[in-house]
Design an enzyme around this catalytic site. Structure first.
Site, mmCIF file in Angstrom:
data_model
loop_
_atom_site.group_PDB
_atom_site.id
_atom_site.type_symbol
_atom_site.label_atom_id
_atom_site.label_comp_id
_atom_site.label_asym_id
_atom_site.label_seq_id
_atom_site.Cartn_x
_atom_site.Cartn_y
_atom_site.Cartn_z
ATOM 1 N N MET B 175 -2.933 -9.012 0.808
ATOM 2 C CA MET B 175 -3.899 -7.944 0.588
ATOM 3 C C MET B 175 -5.185 -8.071 1.406
ATOM 4 O O MET B 175 -6.051 -7.208 1.320
ATOM 5 C CB MET B 175 -4.294 -7.895 -0.900
ATOM 6 C CG MET B 175 -3.155 -7.608 -1.846
ATOM 7 S SD MET B 175 -2.167 -6.182 -1.365
ATOM 8 C CE MET B 175 -3.414 -4.931 -1.281
ATOM 9 N N GLY B 379 0.567 -5.846 -3.948
ATOM 10 C CA GLY B 379 1.911 -6.396 -4.035
ATOM 11 C C GLY B 379 2.159 -7.239 -5.265
ATOM 12 O O GLY B 379 3.275 -7.317 -5.770
#
Lengths: 102, 799
Positions: B175, B379
């Site tokens: 991220m 995620g």
């Protein structure tokens, strides 16, 4: 035995046809459709989770208007007892077939 | 009517499903009444897997988990769950669970010890390493799967207790570029909008995300919209593979990996040429910049001239007509919502890719309006809440604020009751540098001598993995996990951790929403919550005052840590002070920050007056009283967001004559990350028992490869041997391999590249050059590999 409460997402305008075709599958019980006719509420019944996945794949392959099948409620029944007893059935880890044989 | 038990279950299940779908159901369902699953109680919580944040109810019977169901009141999933959500939790009862602390003995075998023995040894060694080699000699490497309270605690222990910023976590691998994108464009991290925009959007731009497999519940929400109104709702998918997500797309933009920067610029050019822009946003809310110099809108227009559809087609292989149509839908058929994940982030130009998607939203006014947002999907279940928001990375402090900022350090020092100047102003090492710097005590070239790793598996998940194995092996490595993994194979100490439902705590998902999971059952054997482990290490190192939540009552410990955290970020843009455990426990859907006080309903849309409470809280951010939309984190204090003129740059390692293919990697729907949990669910393991090489039929024919043949996949770093899956999903020249497989021959991160983005330091997992050769006929490789024996040797010779 696994019993689900699932949503079958279908192409717009195809609900009636899909409901008719689902009657050919004894493991599927149709209940109700959304107003837009794109979501059908069904029960799916299978021996176990693997069998359930197979059924879903079959439905998606054989009824082309089905876009997706989403489970919202799953009753595991027998599997609960297995989990409760702390047993995980390793003998069930049989190997699948090769891709090209599927 | 006589109703059998089976009928009752079926009706109950159907009624539950219909309720979740808002479909009226006949009164017969009432006859079924109550729950069909027999449990003692249902406990509210969040799903353990992806970053969607699905609400669940966990059924407990006789002290064991007996079922799980989606929470229809949850605003993330409305009751839907995917296969991982339904079945993944069963892994917690797998016989491979780690149940006792273990220390590696002189012969290299693990020996069971008690907790006092294990924690004393860890604390003593950490102290020794810090005394001999300095405060930064011991690092923490955490996870977007730890609970928020756990990440916060380890971060506080390291930065406030050890005075070391050697703190990282696996969100750096997934991220960091999204964070970099938000921070550089808007001045602060995380999206402006919410999942609720999905039901209000007219056009969806899905880029770098195979959402149908990686975020299936979010995909389902979009698919429902598309199916309801197929002619009004538009879906654009920008993705090099014809994924299952693209099945509902109106326009597919099949750009080669790493080339989509050109596509995004080209879309901007088309949007401006056709006047699909929002002049109010351009005049009042956009600042055009090269990153070094502020320019005007005309300079941006001039810059974009190089990205004609035809020239971009040559760079990307994406048809010019598709780009034009995508631009039309994006610019003229709004509100438009973009969603993306690793395809944009795991790149050496990941921050820039994020910037350019934000550009499209800013120039068209598709942000800060219902249905319009530039939304990065996370995620992992707690990468946002646990790591980004608590600042558990080397350069951050709680509230996603930079450690280099003296005001931020002073505020955190005050909140933590530390003397001024305690927190080191210098960021620590980012993940790849941290592992590169990890090594044995006798290796003078390695600055980091010890590491505590929790809830992640870097020996499998780091790119170019084998480069980092020796360092992990030589260093003093302490691993907290629930199963043996490739990383525990390299550990000196293994500490058995509790699963989410054995401890409870808070997860924060992609849409700034925090949800509390209640403790459901006791952990097996002597496994303990990570929070307890961290707090007990702190106590042994003389830091009990800093981390006092070290009792045996897990929920009480987690609440104490949460309250400490709430207080620490109370006066920040990321305030969640109003999210008490009591409120989170009662509310079905949790709360979204900013949530500054206990009366706040949370914030679905930031930066908009009347919707974002911070717009009227000058004690936190300054906003002019007349501004309706204002990007209050703008570093220039003008309330604007940056529209970047980023030059086109491709991948670090494009294909060439020696390595003629693009290799890209990703997930499959059934498996999660390195497969340590999902591979222990028999049904899931059977569904995806091994990794494979996805290859286009044209390429397969050219190399004489047929379905199932064994193929050697080679990069400049290493190789795999994988069975071929010949499909039309990928464009010719593009190979795909999923990354869940633990089998050494198929561990794809032996092949991937560890080049990182200059800004975010996130590695380019998604793109490297590779070559292939057929090495054999089909062979049964469906071995469903897991590491079951903690003493099983690591497969690679470690010299």
């Amino acid at each position: 035995m696994v019993i689900t409460g699932s949503a079958v997402l279908v192409d717009r305008g195809s609900a009636e046809d899909v409901i008719e075709r689902l009657k050919q599958y004894p493991q599927v019980t149709y209940h109700v459709a959304s107003d837009a006719g794109t979501e059908l509420v069904v029960n799916l019944e299978a021996d176990d989770f693997e069998d359930l996945e197979r059924l879903c794949s079959r439905l998606k392959d054989e009824v082309c208007e089905i876009v997706d099948i989403a489970h919202i409620y799953v009753n595991f029944e027998d599997e609960i007892h297995k989990i409760r007893s702390g047993r995980v059935d390793k003998t069930r880890l049989k190997k699948p077939k090769f891709f090209d044989e599927r | 009517m006589n109703m059998t038990r089976r009928d009752m279950i079926k009706l109950s299940a159907a009624a539950f499903a219909a309720g979740a779908l808002n479909i009226p159901f006949s009164g017969r369902a009432d006859a079924a009444g109550g729950d069909a699953v027999e449990v003692d109680r249902w406990i509210k919580g969040a799903c353990r897997f992806c970053g969607t944040g699905c609400g669940v109810y966990v059924g407990v019977r006789d002290g064991k988990i007996a079922g799980i169901r989606g929470n229809p009141e949850a605003l993330t999933n409305f009751g839907f769950l995917c296969v991982k959500g339904f079945k993944g939790y069963t892994s917690m009862y797998h016989p491979d669970r780690l149940k006792y602390p273990m220390i590696r003995d002189e012969k290299g075998a693990f020996k069971r010890v008690d907790w006092n023995g294990a924690l004393d040894a860890v604390a003593a060694k950490f102290k020794e390493l810090q005394q001999k080699h300095g405060k930064d000699a011991v690092a923490y490497y955490g996870s977007g799967q730890c609970m928020t309270e756990e990440s916060y605690t380890f971060n506080k222990l390291w930065k406030g207790g050890f005075r070391s910023n050697m703190v990282e976590g696996n969100p750096r691998l997934c991220m960091a570029s999204a964070v970099g994108g938000y921070v550089t464009t808007f001045g602060t991290d995380e999206p402006a909008g919410s999942y609720a925009d999905i039901e209000k959007a007219r056009t969806f731009f899905l880029c770098g995300s195979n959402m149908s497999e990686c975020h299936p519940i979010i995909f389902r929400r979009i698919a429902r919209q598309k199916l309801k109104e197929p002619d009004r709702i538009n879906v654009i998918v920008c993705e090099p593979r014809m994924t299952s997500t693209a099945r509902i797309a109106d326009v597919w933009l099949p750009a080669d990996p790493g080339t989509d920067l050109a596509v995004f610029h080209c879309m901007a050019r088309e949007i401006i040429k056709n006047n699909w822009i929002d002049n109010y946003y351009i005049r009042n809310l956009c600042r055009f910049t090269t990153g070094k110099q502020v320019v005007d809108f005309n300079a941006y227009v001039e810059f974009l001239e190089q990205f004609t559809p035809e020239s971009v087609e040559k760079i990307t292989r994406c048809p010019a007509a598709n780009i034009k149509e995508a631009a039309r839908l994006f610019g003229s058929q709004g509100p438009t919502m973009s969603l993306w994940t690793m395809g944009l982030n795991q790149r050496t130009r990941g921050v820039w890719a994020n910037n350019l998607v934000h550009n499209l939203h800013l120039i068209t006014g598709n942000i800060c309006k219902d249905g319009a947002d530039s939304f990065s999907l996370t995620g992992q279940p707690n990468a946002c809440g646990g790591v980004r928001e608590t600042g558990t990375l080397c350069h951050l402090l709680p509230g996603t604020r930079p450690v280099a900022d003296p005001k931020v350090r002073a505020q955190v020092e005050e909140a933590w009751n530390l003397a001024e100047g305690t927190i080191d102003p210098n960021p620590g090492f980012h993940t790849m540098k941290m592992f590169e710097s990890l090594g044995g005590e006798n290796d003078a070239s390695k600055a980091i001598k010890g590491m505590l790793i929790t809830t992640t598996n870097p020996a499998q998940s780091l790119p170019n993995t084998h480069k980092y194995i020796k360092g992990m092996k030589d260093a003093f490595l302490v691993v907290l996990d629930i199963f043996p993994t490739r990383t525990t194979q390299l550990a000196d100490v293994i500490l058995p951790a509790a699963f989410i439902y054995e401890k409870g705590g808070v997860y924060g998902c992609s849409e700034r929403r925090s949800q509390l999971t209640g403790k459901c059952v006791e952990p097996p054997g002597e496994a303990r919550p990570d929070l307890w482990i961290g707090a007990r290490i702190a106590k042994r190192m003389g830091l009990e005052k800093l981390i006092p939540w070290n009792g045996d009552d897990a929920p009480k410990n987690y609440k104490m840590a949460w309250d400490d955290y709430r207080n620490c970020v109370k006066m920040t843009e990321h305030t969640l002070y109003g999210m008490t455990y009591e409120r989170l426990g009662k509310l079905e859907a949790g709360l979204q920050w900013p949530c500054p006080d206990e009366k706040s309903p949370g914030t679905a849309q930031r930066y908009v007056r009347g919707k974002d409470p911070l717009m009227d809280m000058p004690e936190i951010v300054k906003v002019p009283p007349t501004a309706m939309i204002y990007f209050y984190a703008d570093k220039q204090h003008e309330g604007k967001a940056n529209v970047f003129l980023r030059p086109y740059v491709g991948a670090e390692e494009p294909p060439d004559k020696d390595y003629p293919f693009f290799l890209t990697t990703g997930r499959v729907i059934e498996q999660w990350h390195t497969g340590t949990m999902t591979m222990r669910v028999p049904e899931i393991a059977r569904a995806q028992p091994n990794a494979y090489l996805e290859i286009n039929p044209e390429d397969a024919e050219a190399y004489g490869i047929r379905n199932g043949d064994l193929v050697k996949l080679v990069s400049r770093r290493g190789f795999n041997v994988l069975p071929a899956r010949v499909v039309k999903n990928s464009l010719p020249g593009i190979l795909f391999v999923p990354w869940f497989d633990q089998n050494w021959a198929r561990m794809i991160n032996r092949v991937t590249i560890d080049a990182v983005d200059d800004g975010s330091k996130q590695p380019e997992f998604k793109i490297c050059a590779a070559r292939i050769e057929r090495v054999g006929d089909p062979k049964d490789v469906a071995d469903m590999t897991v590491i079951s024996n903690v003493d099983a040797p690591f497969p690679q010779k470690i010299s």
